[in-house]
Scaffold this active site. Sequence first.
Site, PDB file in Angstrom:
ATOM      1  N   ASP A 159       1.085  -1.271   0.077  1.00  0.00           N
ATOM      2  CA  ASP A 159       0.221   0.083   0.023  1.00  0.00           C
ATOM      3  C   ASP A 159       0.757   1.208  -0.133  1.00  0.00           C
ATOM      4  O   ASP A 159       2.005   1.351   0.661  1.00  0.00           O
ATOM      5  CB  ASP A 159      -0.889  -0.114   1.277  1.00  0.00           C
ATOM      6  CG  ASP A 159      -2.203   1.003   1.008  1.00  0.00           C
ATOM      7  OD1 ASP A 159      -2.424   1.515   0.135  1.00  0.00           O
ATOM      8  OD2 ASP A 159      -3.067   1.027   1.967  1.00  0.00           O
ATOM      9  N   HIS A 236      -8.331  -0.506  -9.301  1.00  0.00           N
ATOM     10  CA  HIS A 236      -8.176   0.497  -8.216  1.00  0.00           C
ATOM     11  C   HIS A 236      -6.989   1.630  -8.420  1.00  0.00           C
ATOM     12  O   HIS A 236      -7.290   2.755  -8.296  1.00  0.00           O
ATOM     13  CB  HIS A 236      -8.030  -0.262  -7.026  1.00  0.00           C
ATOM     14  CG  HIS A 236      -7.865   0.695  -5.913  1.00  0.00           C
ATOM     15  ND1 HIS A 236      -8.686   1.596  -5.164  1.00  0.00           N
ATOM     16  CD2 HIS A 236      -6.762   1.017  -5.097  1.00  0.00           C
ATOM     17  CE1 HIS A 236      -8.089   2.122  -4.281  1.00  0.00           C
ATOM     18  NE2 HIS A 236      -6.951   1.897  -4.145  1.00  0.00           N
TER      19      HIS A 236
END
Length: 325
Positions: A159, A236
């Site tokens: 992330d 995404h």
Amino acid sequence: MDQSAQRRVPIEPQRVDAPLTSSAVLLTLALTDVSAGSDSVATVRGVLADLEDITKNVAFRDLDAALACTIGIGSAVWDVVTGAPRPAELHPFREVVGAVHTAPSTPGDLLVHIRANRRDLCFELERQLLDRLHGAVTVVDETIGFRYFDARDLLGFVDGTANPVGDALPAATLVDASDEADPNAHGGSYLVVQKYVHSLAAWNRLSTEQQEAVIGRTKLDNIELADAGASEQKSHKTLSTITDDAGVEHDILRDNMPFGSPGHGEFGTYFIGYTARLWVIERMLERMFIGDPPGKHDRLLDASTALTGGVFFVPPASLLAGLGD
């Protein structure tokens, strides 16, 4: 504080650029009395003015632990708490309603973001701040985050890969003095937070290849995959990449932290986005929840549910220090 006094105080940003740490605390607080001149407002102003000293009192125990604390102030209390001109983009979180998923707007007047490489330092700073704020605020949400392996989320993917670095970091996160559209926000940062919980059962029903198509990166080595075609479902990664009408890409700083409790079946990601331009994150959420084109939402949301949504402005540390005058 009058505007002439503000001009005499050098602009010193809060530690928006603090490094990713192994532990974090996210506190959403609500003032118990928001009327001008109330004890609650006076107490909050005093604590914000002393934030640097309170943080130093804990940080000295281990200077290598990178303890930092940033505080954002919500739209509803900005005027009464700061008395300063309003940042141009500061407003409550705008709910985003898609055909399938919703990004809700939830209450919150202050957002406290504590981070360090030691859990005990985060704990102690939170304790001291809440002791000082006793009676002036109520805790709306408390989330304890932790670093998971090599900065991965609980879905197994790295992330924050696209975070800006070097000179690009302050350019992406701090409102510049040359920004004529936001003259009252110089040296500050807009902060958007959302608390997501994941259905690991739903996510793990997907094959690794399907998960990678949803995220837009390979799972093992974090290699970026090619963008989908114009008529295909966007990943995404693509939906959260924002360019303006001139084709300029705008970065944000993600300080996302995993959180959870296997014993309670809770697995989540706390989204923490710092930006010099609030519209960038707002457009990102619209693309995720409504879709681009509309109807093709971010498939990550099929396994991740947003529980909260808040917008805050992180003013310069010099503005906070002046609240005690």
